[in-house]
Design a protein around this motif. Structure first.
Motif, PDB file in Angstrom:
ATOM      1  N   MET A   4       0.792  -1.330  -0.163  1.00  0.00           N
ATOM      2  CA  MET A   4      -0.028   0.032  -0.056  1.00  0.00           C
ATOM      3  C   MET A   4       0.822   1.402   0.028  1.00  0.00           C
ATOM      4  O   MET A   4       0.606   2.336  -0.450  1.00  0.00           O
ATOM      5  CB  MET A   4      -0.937  -0.100   1.066  1.00  0.00           C
ATOM      6  CG  MET A   4      -1.973  -1.099   1.160  1.00  0.00           C
ATOM      7  SD  MET A   4      -3.004  -1.110  -0.100  1.00  0.00           S
ATOM      8  CE  MET A   4      -4.085   0.304   0.008  1.00  0.00           C
ATOM      9  N   VAL A   5       2.227   1.325   0.729  1.00  0.00           N
ATOM     10  CA  VAL A   5       2.983   2.382   0.787  1.00  0.00           C
ATOM     11  C   VAL A   5       3.424   2.559  -0.657  1.00  0.00           C
ATOM     12  O   VAL A   5       3.541   3.797  -1.232  1.00  0.00           O
ATOM     13  CB  VAL A   5       3.957   2.223   1.623  1.00  0.00           C
ATOM     14  CG1 VAL A   5       5.112   3.332   1.634  1.00  0.00           C
ATOM     15  CG2 VAL A   5       3.592   2.177   3.402  1.00  0.00           C
ATOM     16  N   MET A   7       2.430   1.456  -3.480  1.00  0.00           N
ATOM     17  CA  MET A   7       1.052   2.131  -4.367  1.00  0.00           C
ATOM     18  C   MET A   7       0.910   3.664  -4.273  1.00  0.00           C
ATOM     19  O   MET A   7       0.674   4.183  -5.186  1.00  0.00           O
ATOM     20  CB  MET A   7      -0.169   1.205  -4.124  1.00  0.00           C
ATOM     21  CG  MET A   7      -1.141   1.429  -5.235  1.00  0.00           C
ATOM     22  SD  MET A   7      -2.308   0.345  -5.290  1.00  0.00           S
ATOM     23  CE  MET A   7      -3.571   0.816  -4.037  1.00  0.00           C
ATOM     24  N   SER A   8       0.966   3.923  -2.984  1.00  0.00           N
ATOM     25  CA  SER A   8       0.545   5.510  -2.692  1.00  0.00           C
ATOM     26  C   SER A   8       1.763   6.293  -3.377  1.00  0.00           C
ATOM     27  O   SER A   8       1.486   7.181  -4.026  1.00  0.00           O
ATOM     28  CB  SER A   8       0.579   5.548  -1.053  1.00  0.00           C
ATOM     29  OG  SER A   8      -0.494   4.897  -0.786  1.00  0.00           O
ATOM     30  N   LEU A   9       2.961   5.856  -3.090  1.00  0.00           N
ATOM     31  CA  LEU A   9       4.188   6.513  -3.852  1.00  0.00           C
ATOM     32  C   LEU A   9       4.119   6.347  -5.352  1.00  0.00           C
ATOM     33  O   LEU A   9       4.289   7.548  -5.780  1.00  0.00           O
ATOM     34  CB  LEU A   9       5.308   5.861  -3.380  1.00  0.00           C
ATOM     35  CG  LEU A   9       5.822   6.320  -1.731  1.00  0.00           C
ATOM     36  CD1 LEU A   9       7.112   5.364  -1.324  1.00  0.00           C
ATOM     37  CD2 LEU A   9       5.924   7.552  -1.197  1.00  0.00           C
ATOM     38  N   ASP A  11       1.407   6.295  -7.018  1.00  0.00           N
ATOM     39  CA  ASP A  11       0.365   7.197  -7.417  1.00  0.00           C
ATOM     40  C   ASP A  11       0.531   8.547  -7.285  1.00  0.00           C
ATOM     41  O   ASP A  11       0.301   9.186  -8.034  1.00  0.00           O
ATOM     42  CB  ASP A  11      -1.184   6.798  -6.301  1.00  0.00           C
ATOM     43  CG  ASP A  11      -2.282   6.896  -7.119  1.00  0.00           C
ATOM     44  OD1 ASP A  11      -2.628   6.722  -8.254  1.00  0.00           O
ATOM     45  OD2 ASP A  11      -3.366   7.245  -6.340  1.00  0.00           O
ATOM     46  N   ASN A  12       1.379   8.976  -6.255  1.00  0.00           N
ATOM     47  CA  ASN A  12       1.612  10.319  -6.036  1.00  0.00           C
ATOM     48  C   ASN A  12       2.515  10.620  -7.371  1.00  0.00           C
ATOM     49  O   ASN A  12       2.762  11.921  -7.599  1.00  0.00           O
ATOM     50  CB  ASN A  12       2.426  10.426  -4.803  1.00  0.00           C
ATOM     51  CG  ASN A  12       2.359  12.029  -4.597  1.00  0.00           C
ATOM     52  OD1 ASN A  12       1.650  12.849  -4.765  1.00  0.00           O
ATOM     53  ND2 ASN A  12       3.685  12.646  -4.102  1.00  0.00           N
ATOM     54  N   CYS A  15       0.595  11.221 -10.269  1.00  0.00           N
ATOM     55  CA  CYS A  15      -0.190  12.245 -10.288  1.00  0.00           C
ATOM     56  C   CYS A  15       0.718  13.698 -10.232  1.00  0.00           C
ATOM     57  O   CYS A  15       0.216  14.500 -11.273  1.00  0.00           O
ATOM     58  CB  CYS A  15      -0.646  12.501  -8.820  1.00  0.00           C
ATOM     59  SG  CYS A  15      -1.331  14.153  -8.172  1.00  0.00           S
ATOM     60  N   LEU A  61      -4.455  13.979  -8.896  1.00  0.00           N
ATOM     61  CA  LEU A  61      -4.635  12.697  -8.017  1.00  0.00           C
ATOM     62  C   LEU A  61      -5.925  11.992  -8.178  1.00  0.00           C
ATOM     63  O   LEU A  61      -5.852  10.554  -8.415  1.00  0.00           O
ATOM     64  CB  LEU A  61      -4.858  13.190  -6.479  1.00  0.00           C
ATOM     65  CG  LEU A  61      -4.615  11.981  -5.535  1.00  0.00           C
ATOM     66  CD1 LEU A  61      -3.562  11.310  -5.536  1.00  0.00           C
ATOM     67  CD2 LEU A  61      -4.735  12.612  -4.151  1.00  0.00           C
ATOM     68  N   VAL A  65      -5.477   8.142  -9.531  1.00  0.00           N
ATOM     69  CA  VAL A  65      -6.415   6.923  -8.626  1.00  0.00           C
ATOM     70  C   VAL A  65      -7.356   6.194  -9.882  1.00  0.00           C
ATOM     71  O   VAL A  65      -7.521   5.003  -9.604  1.00  0.00           O
ATOM     72  CB  VAL A  65      -7.146   7.501  -7.478  1.00  0.00           C
ATOM     73  CG1 VAL A  65      -8.177   6.445  -7.043  1.00  0.00           C
ATOM     74  CG2 VAL A  65      -6.067   7.904  -6.549  1.00  0.00           C
ATOM     75  N   THR A  69      -6.380   2.208 -10.402  1.00  0.00           N
ATOM     76  CA  THR A  69      -7.420   1.186 -10.098  1.00  0.00           C
ATOM     77  C   THR A  69      -8.308   0.595 -11.214  1.00  0.00           C
ATOM     78  O   THR A  69      -8.970  -0.262 -11.161  1.00  0.00           O
ATOM     79  CB  THR A  69      -8.651   1.777  -9.157  1.00  0.00           C
ATOM     80  OG1 THR A  69      -9.118   3.051  -9.925  1.00  0.00           O
ATOM     81  CG2 THR A  69      -8.165   2.216  -7.869  1.00  0.00           C
ATOM     82  N   THR A  97       2.202  -2.064 -10.586  1.00  0.00           N
ATOM     83  CA  THR A  97       2.072  -2.034  -9.171  1.00  0.00           C
ATOM     84  C   THR A  97       1.009  -3.017  -8.928  1.00  0.00           C
ATOM     85  O   THR A  97       1.006  -3.685  -7.726  1.00  0.00           O
ATOM     86  CB  THR A  97       1.684  -0.659  -8.707  1.00  0.00           C
ATOM     87  OG1 THR A  97       2.822   0.422  -9.469  1.00  0.00           O
ATOM     88  CG2 THR A  97       1.400  -0.541  -7.271  1.00  0.00           C
TER      89      THR A  97
END
Length: 190
Positions: A4-5, A7-9, A11-12, A15, A61, A65, A69, A97
């Motif tokens: 999850m970390v 994927m968040s990185l 994604d950012n 973005c 963002l 996302v 997804t 990812t």
């Protein structure tokens, strides 16, 4: 959690890249981009302030996302060649990812019971061998039954070996507790 970390990185990063590519200041004067398209399109006009960096970040963002997804509503779309390139790279990074996260999850689940994994590996190896060697069907059944029964015997041996690490008093208490089931089944010992 690390998935999850990651994927968040990712994604950012997508973005920020999408925001940078769509910034009208980076393109030709009077040029079109996803940002100008979003804020000027009659069909999906946004009342947000185009000059606010937080607004542009939130729209970026949102796009990121939606891409990662694989939902992709199509309301924020690439307009220029660099945007199409950034969009394509974003989709590829999202796919990689997700593949990594799903693969990691499957790996954790498949290794939750190492004893069962070992049994399945042995049974798979046996099935391959008897198939390749064209072993008689009756013998195949006997060999599979042996592998099943030997796994139970190995479990008993593992338990016996594990009991040796305990102090004698604990070993005795554990033996009594483990024996209670079959001792209680005998009428004479009740």
């Amino acid at each position: 959690m690390w998935g999850m970390v990651g994927m968040s990185l990712a994604d950012n990063l997508k973005c920020e890249n999408w925001k940078l590519v769509g910034d009208p200041a980076n393109g030709p004067p009077g040029g079109n981009s996803w940002i100008t398209n979003l804020f000027s399109n009659k069909r999906q006009y946004s009342h947000d302030n185009i000059c606010d960096p937080a607004t542009i970040y939130m729209h970026s963002l949102y796009w990121s996302v939606m891409t990662i997804t694989s939902i992709g509503y199509g309301d924020i779309v690439p307009v220029t060649a660099p945007e199409y390139m950034a969009c394509t790279l974003g989709m590829l990074s999202g796919a990689v990812t997700w593949a990594y996260i799903i693969g990691s999850g499957c790996s954790v689940i498949s290794n939750m019971d190492p004893v069962q994994t070992l049994f399945e590996q042995r049974m798979d190896a046996l099935n391959r061998m008897v198939q390749e060697q064209n072993v008689d069907n009756d013998l195949r059944c006997r060999l599979r039954e042996f592998v099943r029964e030997s796994s139970h015997l190995e479990a008993v041996e593992r338990s016996r070996h594990l009991m040796q690490i305990f102090a004698p008093i604990l070993r005795g208490a554990l033996a009594v507790d483990l024996s209670r089931r079959w001792v209680n089944a005998i009428f004479y010992f009740r």
